[in-house]
Each structure stands twice: as structure tokens, then as C-alpha cells.
Design a protein around this motif. Structure first.
Motif, PDB file in Angstrom:
ATOM      1  N   GLU A  93      12.231 -13.644  27.845  1.00 35.64           N
ATOM      2  CA  GLU A  93      13.627 -13.960  27.560  1.00 35.64           C
ATOM      3  C   GLU A  93      13.806 -15.443  27.230  1.00 35.64           C
ATOM      4  OE1 GLU A  93      16.013 -12.723  30.849  1.00 35.64           O
ATOM      5  OE2 GLU A  93      15.651 -10.591  30.494  1.00 35.64           O
ATOM      6  N   THR A  94      12.958 -16.290  27.781  1.00 33.21           N
ATOM      7  CA  THR A  94      13.045 -17.722  27.530  1.00 33.21           C
ATOM      8  C   THR A  94      12.553 -18.077  26.123  1.00 33.21           C
ATOM      9  OG1 THR A  94      12.704 -18.186  29.869  1.00 33.21           O
ATOM     10  CG2 THR A  94      12.305 -19.990  28.354  1.00 33.21           C
ATOM     11  N   ILE A  95      11.463 -17.452  25.684  1.00 33.04           N
ATOM     12  CA  ILE A  95      10.903 -17.837  24.392  1.00 33.04           C
ATOM     13  C   ILE A  95      11.454 -17.025  23.222  1.00 33.04           C
ATOM     14  CG2 ILE A  95       8.767 -18.677  25.420  1.00 33.04           C
ATOM     15  CD1 ILE A  95       7.423 -16.125  24.316  1.00 33.04           C
ATOM     16  N   ALA A  96      12.092 -15.901  23.477  1.00 35.17           N
ATOM     17  CA  ALA A  96      12.581 -15.040  22.390  1.00 35.17           C
ATOM     18  C   ALA A  96      13.531 -15.761  21.432  1.00 35.17           C
ATOM     19  CB  ALA A  96      13.222 -13.781  22.957  1.00 35.17           C
ATOM     20  N   PRO A  97      14.527 -16.511  21.899  1.00 36.06           N
ATOM     21  CA  PRO A  97      15.411 -17.207  20.947  1.00 36.06           C
ATOM     22  C   PRO A  97      14.668 -18.215  20.070  1.00 36.06           C
ATOM     23  CG  PRO A  97      16.403 -17.195  23.125  1.00 36.06           C
ATOM     24  CD  PRO A  97      15.008 -16.691  23.277  1.00 36.06           C
ATOM     25  N   ASN A  98      13.693 -18.902  20.636  1.00 39.29           N
ATOM     26  CA  ASN A  98      12.929 -19.876  19.854  1.00 39.29           C
ATOM     27  C   ASN A  98      12.093 -19.188  18.783  1.00 39.29           C
ATOM     28  OD1 ASN A  98      13.931 -21.984  21.392  1.00 39.29           O
ATOM     29  ND2 ASN A  98      12.270 -21.853  22.870  1.00 39.29           N
ATOM     30  N   VAL A  99      11.470 -18.078  19.133  1.00 41.75           N
ATOM     31  CA  VAL A  99      10.664 -17.341  18.166  1.00 41.75           C
ATOM     32  C   VAL A  99      11.555 -16.809  17.047  1.00 41.75           C
ATOM     33  CG1 VAL A  99       9.213 -15.300  17.839  1.00 41.75           C
ATOM     34  CG2 VAL A  99       8.875 -16.768  19.834  1.00 41.75           C
ATOM     35  N   LYS A 100      12.716 -16.292  17.411  1.00 50.16           N
ATOM     36  CA  LYS A 100      13.645 -15.780  16.402  1.00 50.16           C
ATOM     37  C   LYS A 100      14.100 -16.907  15.473  1.00 50.16           C
ATOM     38  CE  LYS A 100      17.888 -13.127  15.933  1.00 50.16           C
ATOM     39  NZ  LYS A 100      18.976 -12.454  16.619  1.00 50.16           N
ATOM     40  N   ASN A 101      14.413 -18.053  16.035  1.00 45.00           N
ATOM     41  CA  ASN A 101      14.856 -19.192  15.248  1.00 45.00           C
ATOM     42  C   ASN A 101      13.770 -19.627  14.264  1.00 45.00           C
ATOM     43  OD1 ASN A 101      16.219 -21.404  14.276  1.00 45.00           O
ATOM     44  ND2 ASN A 101      16.001 -22.607  16.128  1.00 45.00           N
ATOM     45  N   VAL A 102      12.544 -19.727  14.733  1.00 38.60           N
ATOM     46  CA  VAL A 102      11.440 -20.149  13.872  1.00 38.60           C
ATOM     47  C   VAL A 102      11.198 -19.127  12.768  1.00 38.60           C
ATOM     48  CG1 VAL A 102       8.941 -20.529  13.807  1.00 38.60           C
ATOM     49  CG2 VAL A 102      10.317 -21.590  15.596  1.00 38.60           C
ATOM     50  N   SER A 103      11.249 -17.858  13.106  1.00 43.62           N
ATOM     51  CA  SER A 103      11.008 -16.842  12.083  1.00 43.62           C
ATOM     52  C   SER A 103      12.110 -16.847  11.027  1.00 43.62           C
ATOM     53  CB  SER A 103      10.875 -15.453  12.710  1.00 43.62           C
ATOM     54  OG  SER A 103      12.085 -15.054  13.290  1.00 43.62           O
ATOM     55  N   LEU A 104      13.355 -17.077  11.436  1.00 44.35           N
ATOM     56  CA  LEU A 104      14.445 -17.172  10.458  1.00 44.35           C
ATOM     57  C   LEU A 104      14.275 -18.405   9.566  1.00 44.35           C
ATOM     58  CD1 LEU A 104      17.544 -16.154  12.609  1.00 44.35           C
ATOM     59  CD2 LEU A 104      16.497 -14.859  10.757  1.00 44.35           C
ATOM     60  N   ARG A 105      13.872 -19.510  10.147  1.00 47.38           N
ATOM     61  CA  ARG A 105      13.659 -20.728   9.356  1.00 47.38           C
ATOM     62  C   ARG A 105      12.514 -20.543   8.359  1.00 47.38           C
ATOM     63  NH1 ARG A 105      15.910 -25.723  11.335  1.00 47.38           N
ATOM     64  NH2 ARG A 105      17.180 -25.323  13.167  1.00 47.38           N
ATOM     65  N   LEU A 106      11.446 -19.891   8.787  1.00 48.34           N
ATOM     66  CA  LEU A 106      10.331 -19.651   7.875  1.00 48.34           C
ATOM     67  C   LEU A 106      10.731 -18.719   6.747  1.00 48.34           C
ATOM     68  CD1 LEU A 106       7.296 -19.274  10.312  1.00 48.34           C
ATOM     69  CD2 LEU A 106       7.643 -21.042   8.600  1.00 48.34           C
ATOM     70  N   THR A 107      11.523 -17.701   7.073  1.00 50.47           N
ATOM     71  CA  THR A 107      12.008 -16.778   6.036  1.00 50.47           C
ATOM     72  C   THR A 107      12.872 -17.521   5.030  1.00 50.47           C
ATOM     73  OG1 THR A 107      11.961 -14.952   7.607  1.00 50.47           O
ATOM     74  CG2 THR A 107      13.264 -14.649   5.629  1.00 50.47           C
ATOM     75  N   ASN A 108      13.780 -18.336   5.521  1.00 51.17           N
ATOM     76  CA  ASN A 108      14.650 -19.104   4.631  1.00 51.17           C
ATOM     77  C   ASN A 108      13.861 -20.121   3.804  1.00 51.17           C
ATOM     78  OD1 ASN A 108      16.901 -17.730   5.490  1.00 51.17           O
ATOM     79  ND2 ASN A 108      17.456 -19.261   7.030  1.00 51.17           N
ATOM     80  N   ALA A 109      12.876 -20.748   4.392  1.00 55.82           N
ATOM     81  CA  ALA A 109      12.072 -21.745   3.677  1.00 55.82           C
ATOM     82  C   ALA A 109      11.215 -21.084   2.601  1.00 55.82           C
ATOM     83  CB  ALA A 109      11.193 -22.517   4.650  1.00 55.82           C
ATOM     84  N   SER A 110      10.739 -19.891   2.862  1.00 56.93           N
ATOM     85  CA  SER A 110       9.874 -19.219   1.885  1.00 56.93           C
ATOM     86  C   SER A 110      10.683 -18.674   0.700  1.00 56.93           C
ATOM     87  CB  SER A 110       9.093 -18.089   2.547  1.00 56.93           C
ATOM     88  OG  SER A 110       9.969 -17.079   2.980  1.00 56.93           O
ATOM     89  N   LYS A 111      11.993 -18.514   0.859  1.00 58.62           N
ATOM     90  CA  LYS A 111      12.839 -18.026  -0.241  1.00 58.62           C
ATOM     91  C   LYS A 111      13.091 -19.104  -1.290  1.00 58.62           C
ATOM     92  CE  LYS A 111      15.277 -14.454   2.342  1.00 58.62           C
ATOM     93  NZ  LYS A 111      16.561 -14.015   2.875  1.00 58.62           N
ATOM     94  N   HIS A 112      12.964 -20.364  -0.915  1.00 52.65           N
ATOM     95  CA  HIS A 112      13.271 -21.471  -1.835  1.00 52.65           C
ATOM     96  C   HIS A 112      12.072 -21.872  -2.622  1.00 52.65           C
ATOM     97  CE1 HIS A 112      17.259 -21.899  -0.293  1.00 52.65           C
ATOM     98  NE2 HIS A 112      16.813 -22.051   0.950  1.00 52.65           N
TER      99      HIS A 112
END
Length: 50
Positions: free
Chosen positions: A31-50
Motif C-alpha cells: 500500500e505504501t509503494i503502490a501510489p509511487n509505482v502508479k505515478n512512475v508508470s503514468l509518467r513513463l506512458t506520457n513521456a513515451s507518447k511524445h
């Protein structure tokens, strides 16, 4: 006979408590690391779209 049953019950209670606490710690860690992992995965997805 009562002492043996009481000792057996105490051992079962201690072992169950130990495994329950281990499960609690594992869930708390996830539960502690889940938000961080989600945040990083969203940032990587957004970065790879550009």
C-alpha cells in the motif's frame, strides 16, 4: 493433560500471530509503494507518447 493442551494452544496462537503480522507488514508495504509505482508508470506512458 490440561497443561499440554494449553501449551499447544499457546504455540498455535503464537505461530498464527506471527504469520498474521507478517501478512500485515507485506500489505502495508504494498500500500505504501503502490501510489509511487502508479505515478512512475503514468509518467513513463506520457513521456513515451511524445
Amino acid at each position: 493433560m490440561k497443561k499440554v493442551l494449553l501449551l499447544l494452544f499457546a504455540i498455535i496462537l503464537i505461530v498464527g500471530g506471527y504469520y498474521g503480522y507478517q501478512e500485515y507488514q507485506e500489505r502495508k508495504f504494498i500500500e505504501t509503494i503502490a501510489p509511487n509505482v502508479k505515478n512512475v508508470s503514468l509518467r513513463l506512458t506520457n513521456a513515451s507518447k511524445h
